[in-house]
Design a protein around this motif. Structure first.
Motif, PDB file in Angstrom:
ATOM      1  N   ASP A  92       0.817  -1.223   0.000  1.00  0.00           N
ATOM      2  CA  ASP A  92       0.000   0.000   0.000  1.00  0.00           C
ATOM      3  C   ASP A  92       0.849   1.271   0.000  1.00  0.00           C
ATOM      4  OD1 ASP A  92      -3.048  -0.919   0.369  1.00  0.00           O
ATOM      5  OD2 ASP A  92      -1.704  -2.317   1.369  1.00  0.00           O
ATOM      6  N   HIS A 136       0.687   3.628  -2.402  1.00  0.00           N
ATOM      7  CA  HIS A 136      -0.158   4.744  -2.864  1.00  0.00           C
ATOM      8  C   HIS A 136       0.669   5.900  -3.435  1.00  0.00           C
ATOM      9  CE1 HIS A 136      -4.182   3.315  -1.529  1.00  0.00           C
ATOM     10  NE2 HIS A 136      -3.447   2.551  -0.750  1.00  0.00           N
ATOM     11  N   ASP A 161      -1.674  -1.874  -4.339  1.00  0.00           N
ATOM     12  CA  ASP A 161      -1.822  -0.435  -4.158  1.00  0.00           C
ATOM     13  C   ASP A 161      -0.453   0.250  -4.242  1.00  0.00           C
ATOM     14  OD1 ASP A 161      -4.550  -0.759  -3.990  1.00  0.00           O
ATOM     15  OD2 ASP A 161      -4.741  -0.184  -1.884  1.00  0.00           O
ATOM     16  N   HIS A 207      -4.204  -1.388   5.612  1.00  0.00           N
ATOM     17  CA  HIS A 207      -3.285  -0.407   6.195  1.00  0.00           C
ATOM     18  C   HIS A 207      -3.218  -0.527   7.715  1.00  0.00           C
ATOM     19  CE1 HIS A 207      -3.006   2.576   2.601  1.00  0.00           C
ATOM     20  NE2 HIS A 207      -3.639   1.494   2.178  1.00  0.00           N
TER      21      HIS A 207
HETATM   22 FE   LIG Z   1      -4.259   0.731   0.158  1.00  0.00          FE
END
Ligand SMILES: [Fe+2]
Ligand SMILES: [Fe+2]
Length: 279
Positions: free
Chosen positions: A9, A11, A51, A197
């Motif tokens: 994750d 991002h 992600d 997360h």
């Molecule tokens: Fe995520």
């Protein structure tokens, strides 16, 4: 000993932009890579469990390539709901696993030391929830049956419920079918995920499922049915999965940022620890 770092994750945003106005995800990912490179024991491989980007933007994939290129060991990855399988394939066609995966979805197996990685694609274009789908489940069943070495199954969406209702609502939709495929295989050591997360441990199909925290922002812990999804800056972290034939897979948490220490376990002068021999 086989050591695998799992980061998840990220991002990432186009260079110079933050995520959700306040999360400098590009900087945090850079720091995560620095933390991995600074480890005393260098991981044999890095797995990125989805992600990677925030908006599936080609500029975000370009940032991902630049950052991940700093890792000297093989880097394996799977898409999350913020990426797309097509976007990942375009950006990372030369990466291990992806280069051999030929279908629409990005799933593959790979050898990492004493472990076998089974990488699954749970992306559903345009949707926040995940799905493995029948074709991939058939492949998984065949792949698990043909080799009984210890396996880590990587999937972005956690197949077990986490108890956080607003995240369970965008979890893995066909988790029962996945459980039926995985349950008979004693050599599946672990299911490793991202998406929420937060560091979470649960059981799934008689196995341990671990969910790694994000290397960027974390999700606010809120078990209420009507809780709104919010994020915070609890410590950014990643997992280290250490496998030995004797102990199996043991998972440690490592942090992106530095913390004070190390300090020795000194006692006060003249005081001995219980059990210590008097001088
Ligand atoms: Fe995520
Ligand atoms: Fe996600």
């Amino acid at each position: 000993m086989t050591l695998i770092a799992q980061i998840t994750d990220l991002h990432l945003r186009p260079s110079g932009l933050t995520c959700y106005r306040v999360s400098d995800t590009n900087m945090l990912a850079e720091r995560a890579i620095k933390a991995i490179l600074g480890l005393e024991d260098r991981p044999d491989a890095v797995i990125v469990t989805g992600d990677l980007t925030d908006r599936d933007d080609p500029r975000e994939y370009a940032v991902a390539r630049t950052i991940l290129a700093k890792l000297p060991m093989p880097v394996f990855m799977i898409p999350g709901n913020h990426d797309t399988s097509a976007g990942m394939r375009r950006a990372f066609s030369d990466y291990p696993g992806i280069s051999e995966s030929t279908g629409e979805k990005l799933y593959y197996s790979a050898d990492i030391g004493s472990l076998r990685l089974i990488a699954l694609d749970s992306n559903v274009p345009g949707k926040p929830y995940g799905q493995v789908g029948e074709t991939q489940l058939e492949w998984l069943s065949k792949t698990l049956a043909e080799d009984d070495r210890p396996a880590l199954v990587a999937i972005h969406h956690p197949p077990a419920n986490t108890g956080i209702p607003h995240m369970d609502g965008i979890g893995l939709m066909d988790s029962d079918a996945l459980a039926d495929v995985i349950r008979p295989h004693a050599h599946v050591e672990r299911i490793i995920c991202g998406h929420v997360h937060r560091p979470i441990v649960a059981s799934f199909a008689g196995k341990i499922m671990t969910l790694a925290p994000s290397v960027a922002h974390q999700l606010v812990l809120d078990f209420k049915e009507d809780a709104q999804a919010m994020f915070n800056f609890e410590p950014s972290a990643f997992f280290l999965h250490k496998h030995t034939p004797k102990s199996g897979t043991v998972t440690h948490t490592a942090y992106v940022e530095n913390h004070p220490g190390p300090f020795p376990f000194w006692s006060d002068e003249g005081v001995t620890w219980p059990g210590d021999k008097p001088e």
